[in-house]
Structure formats: structure tokens, C-alpha cells
Design a protein around this motif. Structure first.
Motif, short mmCIF file in Angstrom:
data_model
loop_
_atom_site.label_atom_id
_atom_site.label_comp_id
_atom_site.label_asym_id
_atom_site.label_seq_id
_atom_site.Cartn_x
_atom_site.Cartn_y
_atom_site.Cartn_z
N ALA A 23 0.82 -1.21 0.00
CA ALA A 23 0.00 0.00 0.00
C ALA A 23 0.85 1.26 0.00
O ALA A 23 0.59 2.22 -0.72
CB ALA A 23 -0.93 -0.01 1.22
N GLY A 148 -9.09 11.16 4.70
CA GLY A 148 -8.47 10.01 5.36
C GLY A 148 -8.22 10.20 6.83
O GLY A 148 -8.13 9.21 7.58
N PHE A 202 -4.59 2.17 4.55
CA PHE A 202 -5.35 2.79 3.47
C PHE A 202 -5.91 4.15 3.89
O PHE A 202 -6.09 5.03 3.04
CB PHE A 202 -6.46 1.83 3.02
CG PHE A 202 -5.91 0.60 2.38
CD1 PHE A 202 -5.45 0.62 1.07
CD2 PHE A 202 -5.80 -0.59 3.08
CE1 PHE A 202 -4.92 -0.50 0.46
CE2 PHE A 202 -5.26 -1.72 2.49
CZ PHE A 202 -4.82 -1.68 1.18
N SER A 203 -6.14 4.35 5.18
CA SER A 203 -6.54 5.68 5.65
C SER A 203 -5.41 6.68 5.48
O SER A 203 -5.62 7.83 5.06
CB SER A 203 -6.95 5.62 7.12
OG SER A 203 -8.01 4.73 7.32
N LEU A 205 -3.02 6.49 3.26
CA LEU A 205 -2.89 6.78 1.83
C LEU A 205 -3.89 7.83 1.39
O LEU A 205 -3.58 8.71 0.59
CB LEU A 205 -3.06 5.50 1.02
CG LEU A 205 -1.89 4.52 1.09
CD1 LEU A 205 -2.23 3.25 0.34
CD2 LEU A 205 -0.64 5.15 0.50
#
Length: 346
Positions: A23, A148, A202-203, A205
Motif C-alpha cells: 500500500a 483520510g 489505506f486511511s 494513503l
């Protein structure tokens, strides 16, 4: 915990490591913000994943005290490093990083010198503090408006609550009995930590994505597309009209109504310009509040007042709030040299 239960957790930790590194490392590009945020957040994720791996190694394979101490230090550093990373979005000074690293060293020493119960209690309290500070940092200042950071704050609050449960039942039952042993031992904690890390990856990112940079990349692509169409018209017809509609006082509008209003302005302006030209024209956003139209020279030029009416009709929000004035400039291009110059200036 025995090897039969420990080895699957090792596998989970390794898979999580690859997910996190994939990621963070494989999606970098011009649309991600520069600076230390993403790098420090990557370090936070690696600390979190490897803390779980070190615990599983300690409890399943070889119970060397340094392995436990290293796992404790890495676990404490994970949310603390994320606090530093989110602070970078708020332009915090780098002294935080040195405080956090010193705290990790102190945790390592405590785990070496103190009993496992005492060191576990200290670790859990530091985890609660780190998660709480990160959640607060994610909801204040410039970071609050960053995509995010809400997910980061929610994940940190959830893990902080889990850690509060650990602290309560550690005080009641101790490390090896009761509810703590059933729900807050190495196995459940490893799973909870790995899930939190994947969510945070992913947050982070999403928080690292620089919308302005992303829009600039899109606008450059749009300008290239318009230039290709203009060259085609120039070759076919010997001339082409390059028209640009611009919103007046864009920065004043941004300050008064916010960045989301600018997005609405851009969308409405593209729609208005598209309605104002013939079917063989090409239209595209080439900058904030700037739309270019590539048209045949014979195409009717729409006056600024008429275009402003179409602009207002394209957005209910604009009509209800504020419809800015427009400027329309048209350039007739009859050579490739002039076209290149116009495209270069946007």
C-alpha cells in the motif's frame, strides 16, 4: 500460546506486512503529497506489524526477554509515530520524533528490568495515550480537512477503547487468568492490531493524497488533449479558435466559501462552456476556474453575460449562494508555432 496457534499468527503478521508495504510503496506518484508524512506513517505501520510478529515469536518459539522488550517498544512506537506523522500535516516541529523514539527506548528498558505484568501495564497506558493523541491531532488544524484523517481518528479511538479494556481486565484478572487471558492475550491482540494496521494503511494513503497535485495532473492531461484537437482542426481548416473562460476573484471566492465551492465552480463552468459551443468543439478544465474551448473560427462566440447565465443554470448551489463574473478571451490561431505558445501559457 503454543506453536500450533502461534504459527498462523506469524503468517497473519507476514501477510499484513506485505499488504502495508504494498500500500505504501507501490502507489506513490505525483498525486501524493511530498514531505515526511507518508514516510513516518510507513515507519509506524512497520513498527505495528513487527511488534505482533515479535510477540508471536516470543510466546511460541523462543522466550528471550529481549524479543518481548523489542515487541513492547515497537507496539508503543506505532501509534506514537503516527501521531508524529499526522502532526507533520499540521506543520508540527520535529522535536516530537525524538520524544517518541526516546519513549520507545524507555519502554524497551522497562520491559527488560520490570516484571511482565508491570511492563504490560505501562505499555497499555502508553498505547492509550498514543492513540488518543493521534486521534486528536487528526481532527485539528490542517489535517482535519485532509481526506483520510477521519478514518485514522476513528481507528485510533477504536484501538484506544480496546486498550482501555485491556488495562481494566489486566488490573482485575492479571496476565494469565479470566477475561484478560481470553480476550486480550497475544492472539486476540495480534489480530486486533493487524486489522487496525491494515485499516490505517489505506486511511493514511487517503490522507497523503494531495488533491491539488492530483488536479494539476488531470489538468495537464486535459491541456494535452485540447492541444491535440486544436492541431487536428488547424490541419483540417487552416485555423482554430482557442477560447478561455475564467472566473474572476477566484481566491476571494475560496476564502469566502471554501475549497468545495471552487470544485462546484469548476464543474458548473465546464458544463456551461460545453453547452455554449457546437458539437465538434473540445472543452476542458485547464486550471482552477479556467476552462478552454477549442472551436472552429466560424463558431459563434458566446458573450460573457450569456455564458454567465449558462454558468448559473448549471449549478443550483451557485444560484443560491453566489454567481461570480466571468471573463472570456478568444485567440485565433493560424500556425503551429502560435498554437504551441498558447498551449504553453495555458
Amino acid at each position: 500460546m503454543n506453536a500450533m496457534t502461534g504459527l498462523p499468527l506469524v503468517g497473519v503478521s507476514i501477510v499484513a506486512t506485505f499488504v502495508v508495504l504494498a500500500a505504501f510503496l507501490w502507489v506513490r506518484g505525483p498525486s501524493y503529497r511530498s514531505g515526511s508524512f507518508l514516510g513516518i506513517a510507513t515507519a509506524s505501520a512497520v513498527f505495528a506489524v513487527f511488534s505482533s510478529l515479535l510477540y508471536v515469536v516470543y510466546f511460541s518459539l523462543e522466550q528471550a526477554v529481549w524479543t518481548l522488550a523489542a515487541g513492547d517498544a515497537a507496539m508503543v512506537l506505532a501509534p506514537a509515530m503516527l501521531w508524529v506523522a499526522v502532526g507533520a500535516l499540521n506543520d508540527r516541529r520535529p522535536w516530537r520524533l525524538w520524544v517518541v523514539l526516546s519513549g520507545g527506548v524507555a519502554m524497551f528498558v522497562c520491559s527488560i528490568l520490570l516484571s511482565e505484568t508491570v511492563s504490560s501495564g505501562i505499555k497499555i497506558l502508553l498505547l492509550i495515550a498514543g492513540c488518543t493523541l493521534t486521534a486528536i491531532e487528526a481532527r485539528i488544524g490542517r489535517a482535519r480537512a485532509t481526506s483520510g484523517t477521519l478514518a485514522i481518528a476513528a481507528t485510533m479511538v477504536g484501538y484506544a477503547l480496546y486498550s482501555v479494556g485491556r488495562a481494566i481486565f489486566l488490573a482485575i484478572d492479571g496476565l494469565y487468568d479470566g477475561i484478560y487471558a481470553q480476550y486480550f492475550s497475544t492472539g486476540p491482540t495480534t489480530i486486533a492490531g493487524v486489522l487496525a494496521v491494515i485499516l490505517l494503511a489505506f486511511s493514511v494513503l487517503a490522507a497523503a493524497r494531495d488533491e491539488r497535485a492530483s488536479r494539476r495532473v488531470q489538468q495537464v492531461g486535459t491541456l494535452d488533449r485540447l492541444a491535440v484537437r486544436a492541431r487536428e482542426m488547424l490541419a483540417e481548416q487552416g485555423s482554430v479558435s482557442w477560447r478561455v473562460a475564467t472566473v474572476d476573484e477566484l481566491e476571494l471566492i475560496r476564502e469566502s466559501f471554501g475549497a468545495e465551492y471552487i470544485d462546484e465552480v469548476n464543474t458548473a463552468l465546464v458544463a456551461a462552456c460545453t453547452r455554449s459551443v457546437a458539437g465538434d468543439a473540445e472543452v476542458g478544465l485547464i486550471g482552477p476556474g479556467r476552462v478552454a474551448m477549442v472551436c472552429p473560427v466560424a463558431a459563434r462566440e458566446v458573450p460573457a453575460d450569456e455564458l454567465r447565465q449558462l454558468f448559473a443554470q448549471s449549478s443550483e448551489r451557485l444560484r443560491e449562494t453566489y454567481v461570480p463574473d466571468l471573463e472570456v478571451a478568444a485567440t485565433t490561431i493560424e500556425s503551429a508555432v502560435v498554437l504551441d505558445s498558447v498551449v504553453a501559457h495555458g
